[in-house]
Structure formats: structure tokens, C-alpha cells
Design a protein around this motif. Sequence first.
Motif, PDB file in Angstrom:
ATOM      1  N   SER A 142       0.810  -1.266   0.305  1.00  0.00           N
ATOM      2  CA  SER A 142      -0.023   0.072  -0.091  1.00  0.00           C
ATOM      3  C   SER A 142       0.919   1.287   0.033  1.00  0.00           C
ATOM      4  N   ALA A 143       0.259   2.439   0.326  1.00  0.00           N
ATOM      5  CA  ALA A 143       1.285   3.567   0.380  1.00  0.00           C
ATOM      6  C   ALA A 143       0.606   4.615   1.365  1.00  0.00           C
ATOM      7  N   LEU A 144       1.611   5.541   1.836  1.00  0.00           N
ATOM      8  CA  LEU A 144       1.232   6.485   2.795  1.00  0.00           C
ATOM      9  C   LEU A 144       1.639   7.951   2.067  1.00  0.00           C
ATOM     10  N   ILE A 145       0.589   8.577   1.916  1.00  0.00           N
ATOM     11  CA  ILE A 145       0.959   9.840   1.272  1.00  0.00           C
ATOM     12  C   ILE A 145       0.480  11.218   1.828  1.00  0.00           C
ATOM     13  N   SER A 199      15.079  23.961  -7.468  1.00  0.00           N
ATOM     14  CA  SER A 199      15.509  23.706  -8.698  1.00  0.00           C
ATOM     15  C   SER A 199      16.007  22.485  -9.066  1.00  0.00           C
ATOM     16  N   GLU A 200      16.569  21.619  -8.098  1.00  0.00           N
ATOM     17  CA  GLU A 200      16.987  20.439  -8.239  1.00  0.00           C
ATOM     18  C   GLU A 200      16.536  19.131  -8.302  1.00  0.00           C
ATOM     19  N   MET A 201      14.845  19.699  -8.296  1.00  0.00           N
ATOM     20  CA  MET A 201      13.879  18.466  -8.297  1.00  0.00           C
ATOM     21  C   MET A 201      12.925  18.726  -9.513  1.00  0.00           C
ATOM     22  N   HIS A 202      12.676  17.703 -10.039  1.00  0.00           N
ATOM     23  CA  HIS A 202      11.382  18.082 -11.224  1.00  0.00           C
ATOM     24  C   HIS A 202      10.230  17.354 -10.868  1.00  0.00           C
ATOM     25  N   VAL A 203       9.570  16.756 -12.087  1.00  0.00           N
ATOM     26  CA  VAL A 203       8.176  16.033 -11.478  1.00  0.00           C
ATOM     27  C   VAL A 203       8.208  15.003 -10.728  1.00  0.00           C
ATOM     28  N   HIS A 204       9.285  13.872 -11.154  1.00  0.00           N
ATOM     29  CA  HIS A 204       9.377  12.827 -10.307  1.00  0.00           C
ATOM     30  C   HIS A 204      10.527  12.821  -9.549  1.00  0.00           C
ATOM     31  N   THR A 222      12.362   5.006   1.640  1.00  0.00           N
ATOM     32  CA  THR A 222      12.387   5.451   0.224  1.00  0.00           C
ATOM     33  C   THR A 222      11.437   6.628  -0.077  1.00  0.00           C
ATOM     34  N   VAL A 223      11.803   7.766  -0.255  1.00  0.00           N
ATOM     35  CA  VAL A 223      10.682   8.806  -0.309  1.00  0.00           C
ATOM     36  C   VAL A 223      10.512   9.218  -1.980  1.00  0.00           C
ATOM     37  N   TYR A 224       9.301   9.271  -2.188  1.00  0.00           N
ATOM     38  CA  TYR A 224       9.000   9.635  -3.580  1.00  0.00           C
ATOM     39  C   TYR A 224       8.359  10.948  -3.661  1.00  0.00           C
ATOM     40  N   VAL A 225       9.001  11.972  -4.265  1.00  0.00           N
ATOM     41  CA  VAL A 225       8.060  13.136  -4.348  1.00  0.00           C
ATOM     42  C   VAL A 225       7.792  13.451  -5.889  1.00  0.00           C
ATOM     43  N   ASN A 226       6.386  13.749  -5.987  1.00  0.00           N
ATOM     44  CA  ASN A 226       5.864  14.208  -7.228  1.00  0.00           C
ATOM     45  C   ASN A 226       5.381  15.459  -7.362  1.00  0.00           C
ATOM     46  N   VAL A 272       2.254  30.976  -7.585  1.00  0.00           N
ATOM     47  CA  VAL A 272       3.763  31.216  -7.886  1.00  0.00           C
ATOM     48  C   VAL A 272       4.806  31.527  -6.908  1.00  0.00           C
ATOM     49  N   GLY A 273       5.815  30.751  -7.152  1.00  0.00           N
ATOM     50  CA  GLY A 273       6.565  30.755  -5.865  1.00  0.00           C
ATOM     51  C   GLY A 273       6.589  29.358  -5.124  1.00  0.00           C
ATOM     52  N   CYS A 274       5.589  28.514  -5.413  1.00  0.00           N
ATOM     53  CA  CYS A 274       5.237  27.511  -4.436  1.00  0.00           C
ATOM     54  C   CYS A 274       5.237  26.312  -5.303  1.00  0.00           C
ATOM     55  N   GLU A 275       5.273  25.096  -4.500  1.00  0.00           N
ATOM     56  CA  GLU A 275       5.067  23.661  -5.426  1.00  0.00           C
ATOM     57  C   GLU A 275       4.154  22.910  -4.759  1.00  0.00           C
ATOM     58  N   ASN A 276       3.351  22.095  -5.550  1.00  0.00           N
ATOM     59  CA  ASN A 276       2.501  21.084  -4.878  1.00  0.00           C
ATOM     60  C   ASN A 276       3.234  19.363  -4.721  1.00  0.00           C
ATOM     61  N   TRP A 277       3.276  19.355  -3.647  1.00  0.00           N
ATOM     62  CA  TRP A 277       4.322  18.170  -3.358  1.00  0.00           C
ATOM     63  C   TRP A 277       3.352  16.965  -2.925  1.00  0.00           C
ATOM     64  N   PHE A 278       3.530  15.796  -3.589  1.00  0.00           N
ATOM     65  CA  PHE A 278       2.802  14.627  -3.298  1.00  0.00           C
ATOM     66  C   PHE A 278       3.982  13.942  -2.550  1.00  0.00           C
ATOM     67  N   VAL A 279       3.912  13.394  -1.634  1.00  0.00           N
ATOM     68  CA  VAL A 279       4.971  12.802  -1.027  1.00  0.00           C
ATOM     69  C   VAL A 279       4.618  11.467  -0.471  1.00  0.00           C
ATOM     70  N   MET A 280       5.150  10.343  -1.146  1.00  0.00           N
ATOM     71  CA  MET A 280       4.650   8.886  -0.668  1.00  0.00           C
ATOM     72  C   MET A 280       5.944   7.981  -0.486  1.00  0.00           C
TER      73      MET A 280
END
Length: 491
Positions: free
Chosen positions: A306-309, A319-324, A350-354, A366-374
Amino acid sequence: MAKMKVVIIGSGVAALAAAARLTQAGFHVHVFEKMATPGGKLSEKWIGQYRFDLGPSLFTLPENVEEVLDLFGKNRSSFSYKRLNPVCEYFYEDGTRFSAAADHTVYVEKLSEVFNEKKHTIEKFLKSSKATYELTAPVFLKSELSFSKLLFKADTYRAIFQLYKLPLLGSLNGSLKKRFRSEKIIQLFNRYATYNGSNPYSTPAMMQLIPHLENGIGAFLPEKGMYDISRTLYNLAHENGAVFHFNSSVEEIIHDGSKVKGVRVNGEVISSEIVISNLDITPTYRYLLKNFKAPERLLNQEKSSSALIFYWGVKAVFSEMHVHNIFFSDNYKEEFDHIFLRKDLYSDPTVYVNITSKECTQDAPVGCENWFVMINVPHLAGQDWPDLIEKSRKRIIAKLSRILKKDIDSLIEVEEVLTPQLIQDRTGSFLGSLYGNASNNTFAAFRRHNVRSNDLKGMYFCGGSVHPGGGIPLCMFSGKLVAEAIKEEYL
Ligand SMILES: Cc1cc2nc3c(=O)[nH]c(=O)nc-3n(C[C@H](O)[C@H](O)[C@H](O)COP(=O)(O)OP(=O)(O)OC[C@H]3O[C@@H](n4cnc5c(N)ncnc54)[C@H](O)[C@@H]3O)c2cc1C
């Protein structure tokens, strides 16, 4: 002639694909969905000024959606998406970084440089991944699980004559260890086992086909976010006559022991000779098909993880991160032993950030990001989830803050959590498992329920818990397979 009626229980992505295909083939389709909107796991939510895709984030094989658009003669541009480059950013605890380029030559060169492996060895593995996908997809993934059908397919014989190209023995991890010396590249390719909720240390080496989907064919993102997949399929079905009944939970599938007769919704009987259940196979048999013998052997298979999100609106841009983005655990074996053997959580997951706002700028201010952290977690097995969630949140924040060198906690503006229990409650997934059965042994792939029932005429199934398996591409295949099976039987 009056149109034949089909009742579909649930409106996950497989059901939406089936509804659109059957409507186009001339059936009168009624979809009963217990939630207020279509999509099931593939849904979206706004939290404050941030939009989040609630479940799937990786999109492969967009032609599955285009194929349905083509059936209706719709312009493909009505579903727009782009190929991601880079595909994924990988972060290791010792500071090693790897950016997976979409371009094959650059990808191989960088893998070789960062992990100190020969280009030839990497190319050989990727070629083998491609061959595994190309030989098995037509025979297994895109066909019903039926011996008699496979017997008459040319692709079956093509695959038989090229069996020597397939990794038939051992685990994914075992086969990677024979090819590579770098533990880090092995970890990178082992991660693909999680794409169907399995354990790389026991899933068969055949799972090496998955990297080809992401790196060979490509990883994509719809321009309006992942939910546009559900929205596009829903619109196609709805505009062409499928009737959607939301907030309508099916209570029972009515049958006479040999034939389906309809469903019961809110006490009302809806007659139909054809019923498709998009609900997980276990609750379909245990709760909806009353007084009917369940296929216990299939239902009792080991379930996927399963997953915890955590959905976080973050007041900064990285800037060092992208979509996946993947932040690897230092001990992958321990992590999977915890998930699959001990059914608890490892202290360094292991952490996945989308972050879809990297491409879909409307998804965050603007200046913010939507992090899906799983993080991957075990399916429900009596754990103390409030305690595990609190511990996990602290561990994830500590890990991300350490590697990204910023205090992440202070940047979180809005927050919501999705747990295995909520996944089960909202979508019906048995024990909150993301992909139905796990593929942790050689025969698991053959122990999924077929899209049609052999024992109950008119009873069909589609979705992540049936053949060919979970994940958007395979669910789209099952939506097509179930529509083809019904057309074959009733047209
Ligand atoms: C957190 C998460 C991350 C994921 N990541 C990815 C990814 O990156 N890429 C990928 O390809 N896949 C991913 N997946 C898997 C993917 O989301 C699923 O395999 C797929 O969406 C399942 O679709 P489905 O057709 O089986 O239906 P589901 O999405 O399971 O929907 C079933 C529907 O049935 C409805 N229902 C249940 N009971 C009843 C009832 N009694 N009456 C009426 N309706 C009912 C539910 O409300 C739901 O809408 C992820 C899943 C999750 C949860």
C-alpha cells in the motif's frame, strides 16, 4: 433493436475505458459509482490554492487513451500531454545524484558515468527489458487469461520460439546482481518492482520489462494533470450516452446461481443481463455476490503493498527537483523485509516526491510547489497507523531536509494525508493494497481473475485487481479486454 444494457459497478480508469468502448459499440451503459465524481484512485483534489492528483502520478502508454479517442473520431489534441525530460531525479544519502534523461544515448552515458558501469552492460540490460516487454505484452498483457484463446494467436508462437530471450528464472534482484556491480544501479532498477506493488527480492526477473515502459517508450504527463485521463474517458462515455449515477453504492449483484440478473442500489433493483464489477475482486465476491462460491485460491493470494501519502503545499521552489523525484533508502533489502515480511515500516524509507506544478503551473501559486510525498508501506495488517503516520512524517521531513539542505517542515503551507485505511474505505481496495495481488512469485501473474466469469453468465470484471494487473496501462488493457469479451458474447 433495443440496445443491450450493461451495468458497471465503479468508475475507476478501467471502468471508464470499458464504458466508453461499450457505448461506442452500441450498448446502453449505466455506471453506478459510490463517490460523487468519476476516476476512483485516479482522482484529484484542491487543497487551498494547490491541486493534487490523489493517486497515480506516473503515466506511460498514452496511446491507450488515444485509442479510445480514435474510436469516437475525436481529435487526439483534445487530450494533450508531454513527454517528461528528465524522467526522474534520483537522490542517494551519500550525495550521489542521477538525472534520468529521456534521450536514450544520454541516459545510458549518464548511468555509466554516475554508477561506473560499462555502457555495453547497460545497453544489454535495456535491450533485454525491451525484448521482455515486446514478447510478453501481446500474449499476456493484451490478451485474456485463456488457454484456448492463446492457442490461436500467432504472437503466442512468436513468444514460444523466442523464449530464450526471456529471463524465466530467479528474482528481479537476482538477475540484476548478475549483470551489474554497482549496488546503486541495482537499487535503481529494483525500484521498478514497486510499480506493481511487489518486492524486488522475490518478484520474478520478468518484471525487468517495466523499465522499458518508462525509459524506452517514455514517461508522460497530461498538460492538465493526471486527472485529465479520467476526465477525458468520462467525457467520451458520458457525451455518447453512458449514464452515470454518482453517490450510488451497489449493495448486491443479483443472480440465480448461473446467470446475472442485475444489481441492487439503495434498495432498488436495476435489472441487467450484463454486469461488470470494477470494484476489487475480493469485496466483489465477499460482499456483492452473495450465495455464490468465491474462487478462494485466487482471492487468497498475497496482496500488493500500500502507500502512505502526504499532500503538501510547499512555499518554495526547488530547482534540483523535477516532476518525479526519488530519495533512496540506504538499505533497500531491510526496507522491503519490513514492508513484506514484518508488515511494518522501516526507519529510513525511500521517499518519492511528485511535483506536477513543475509542468502544470496552474497547480500551485507562483513561487510554490504541490508536493505529493509517498512512501511504500505494507497493506493493512493490524498496525498502529496513527503512531506510524506520526513517525513517518518526522522521518520523511528529516530525510528531505537533510538531502535538500532546507527546513522542509517550515515550508509546508497546507497538508492532507492518505493512508492504507482511507484507500480501502474510499475505493474498496482490499486491505488498501494499490495493485490487488502482489507479483511476488513466478505464478502470481497467472493467478489473477480473468475479465469474465466462467461460472456466472453475464458477470465480468475489470480493474487493478484482475488480469492483467494494476496501474493505469494495465487497467486500460483490462477495460479493453472486458469490452471485447462482451462484444464477442453479445453482438
Ligand atoms: C497512491 C497511489 C499511487 C499510484 N501510483 C500509480 C502510478 O504512478 N502509475 C500507475 O499507473 N498507477 C498507479 N497507481 C495504481 C492505479 O491508480 C490503479 O491501478 C488504478 O487507478 C485502478 O483503477 P481501477 O479501474 O481498478 O479502479 P479504482 O480506481 O480502484 O476504482 C474503483 C471504483 O469503484 C468504486 N466503488 C467501490 N465500491 C463500490 C460499490 N459498492 N458501488 C459502486 N462503486 C463502488 C470506488 O469508489 C472507485 O471509484 C497508484 C494507486 C494509488 C492509490
